[in-house]
Scaffold this motif. Structure first.
Motif, PDB file in Angstrom:
ATOM      1  N   ILE A  99       0.590  -1.145   0.147  1.00  0.00           N
ATOM      2  CA  ILE A  99      -0.128  -0.106  -0.059  1.00  0.00           C
ATOM      3  C   ILE A  99       0.856   1.206   0.145  1.00  0.00           C
ATOM      4  CG2 ILE A  99      -0.352   0.367   2.543  1.00  0.00           C
ATOM      5  CD1 ILE A  99      -2.974   0.797  -0.158  1.00  0.00           C
ATOM      6  N   ASN A 100       2.102   1.249   0.706  1.00  0.00           N
ATOM      7  CA  ASN A 100       2.920   2.284   0.708  1.00  0.00           C
ATOM      8  C   ASN A 100       4.356   2.070   0.056  1.00  0.00           C
ATOM      9  OD1 ASN A 100       1.281   4.129   2.455  1.00  0.00           O
ATOM     10  ND2 ASN A 100       1.633   2.502   3.845  1.00  0.00           N
ATOM     11  N   LEU A 101       4.899   2.943  -0.777  1.00  0.00           N
ATOM     12  CA  LEU A 101       6.030   2.715  -1.300  1.00  0.00           C
ATOM     13  C   LEU A 101       7.362   2.606  -0.240  1.00  0.00           C
ATOM     14  CD1 LEU A 101       6.061   5.011  -4.659  1.00  0.00           C
ATOM     15  CD2 LEU A 101       5.764   2.759  -4.473  1.00  0.00           C
ATOM     16  N   ALA A 104       8.462  -1.784   4.033  1.00  0.00           N
ATOM     17  CA  ALA A 104       9.597  -2.917   3.872  1.00  0.00           C
ATOM     18  C   ALA A 104       9.483  -3.734   2.707  1.00  0.00           C
ATOM     19  CB  ALA A 104       9.875  -3.743   5.442  1.00  0.00           C
ATOM     20  N   PRO A 105      10.633  -4.287   2.365  1.00  0.00           N
ATOM     21  CA  PRO A 105      10.641  -5.240   1.169  1.00  0.00           C
ATOM     22  C   PRO A 105       9.505  -6.247   1.567  1.00  0.00           C
ATOM     23  CG  PRO A 105      12.754  -4.347   1.352  1.00  0.00           C
ATOM     24  CD  PRO A 105      11.932  -3.728   2.698  1.00  0.00           C
ATOM     25  N   GLU A 106       9.713  -6.991   2.489  1.00  0.00           N
ATOM     26  CA  GLU A 106       8.997  -8.017   2.827  1.00  0.00           C
ATOM     27  C   GLU A 106       7.395  -7.950   3.142  1.00  0.00           C
ATOM     28  OE1 GLU A 106      11.487  -6.859   4.634  1.00  0.00           O
ATOM     29  OE2 GLU A 106      10.920  -6.873   6.955  1.00  0.00           O
ATOM     30  N   ALA A 107       7.146  -6.449   3.358  1.00  0.00           N
ATOM     31  CA  ALA A 107       5.593  -6.373   3.633  1.00  0.00           C
ATOM     32  C   ALA A 107       4.917  -6.522   2.372  1.00  0.00           C
ATOM     33  CB  ALA A 107       5.772  -4.819   4.196  1.00  0.00           C
ATOM     34  N   GLY A 108       3.561  -6.431   2.779  1.00  0.00           N
ATOM     35  CA  GLY A 108       2.468  -6.475   1.757  1.00  0.00           C
ATOM     36  C   GLY A 108       2.021  -7.781   1.465  1.00  0.00           C
ATOM     37  N   HIS A 109       1.354  -8.015   0.652  1.00  0.00           N
ATOM     38  CA  HIS A 109       0.668  -9.381   0.265  1.00  0.00           C
ATOM     39  C   HIS A 109       1.447  -9.999  -0.907  1.00  0.00           C
ATOM     40  CE1 HIS A 109      -2.728  -8.196   2.535  1.00  0.00           C
ATOM     41  NE2 HIS A 109      -2.975  -6.836   1.773  1.00  0.00           N
ATOM     42  N   TRP A 110       1.710 -11.277  -0.730  1.00  0.00           N
ATOM     43  CA  TRP A 110       2.471 -12.105  -1.856  1.00  0.00           C
ATOM     44  C   TRP A 110       1.798 -13.160  -2.511  1.00  0.00           C
ATOM     45  CZ3 TRP A 110       7.453 -10.909  -2.605  1.00  0.00           C
ATOM     46  CH2 TRP A 110       8.241  -9.908  -1.547  1.00  0.00           C
TER      47      TRP A 110
END
Length: 120
Positions: A99-101, A104-110
């Motif tokens: 959601i945000n640039l 962290a690299p490992e954040a978000g949905h994968w």
């Protein structure tokens, strides 16, 4: 429930092309920054390409001029067109939604990943 489903990987000869797709569900797709990452055996995961929600696009130096990222917000899908593939492009490719640039690299949905193998 958020799902990111990659497809389009496979075995291709050097110099060949593949188009990866990542279909998203459970998120307001247009709000998300969409990334492609890859991880080769024994190596760290690296970002390959980004298509931000605001339109910013960037690429890793190793793929500039060969890969193109695109997105279709109506279809909730992000694509990675890969041309002139090289053996060093062999990796598992992952789709990621943040959601945000600044996340962290490992954040978000994968997504679950799709294997790309470049070999003669």
């Amino acid at each position: 429930q958020v799902q990111l489903v990659e497809s389009g990987g496979g075995l291709v000869q050097p110099g060949g092309s593949l188009r990866l797709s990542c279909a998203a569900s459970g998120i307001t797709f247009s709000f998300y920054n969409m990334h492609w990452y890859r991880q080769a055996p024994g190596k760290e995961r690296e970002q390959v390409a980004l298509f931000a929600s605001g339109g910013l696009v960037n690429y890793a130096d190793s793929v500039k001029g060969r890969f193109t990222i695109s997105r279709d917000n109506a279809k909730k899908t992000v694509y990675l067109q890969m041309n002139n593939l090289k053996p060093e492009d062999t990796a598992v490719y992952y789709c990621n939604a943040k959601i945000n640039l600044s996340d962290a690299p490992e954040a978000g949905h994968w997504g679950q990943g799709t294997q790309v193998t470049v070999s003669s």
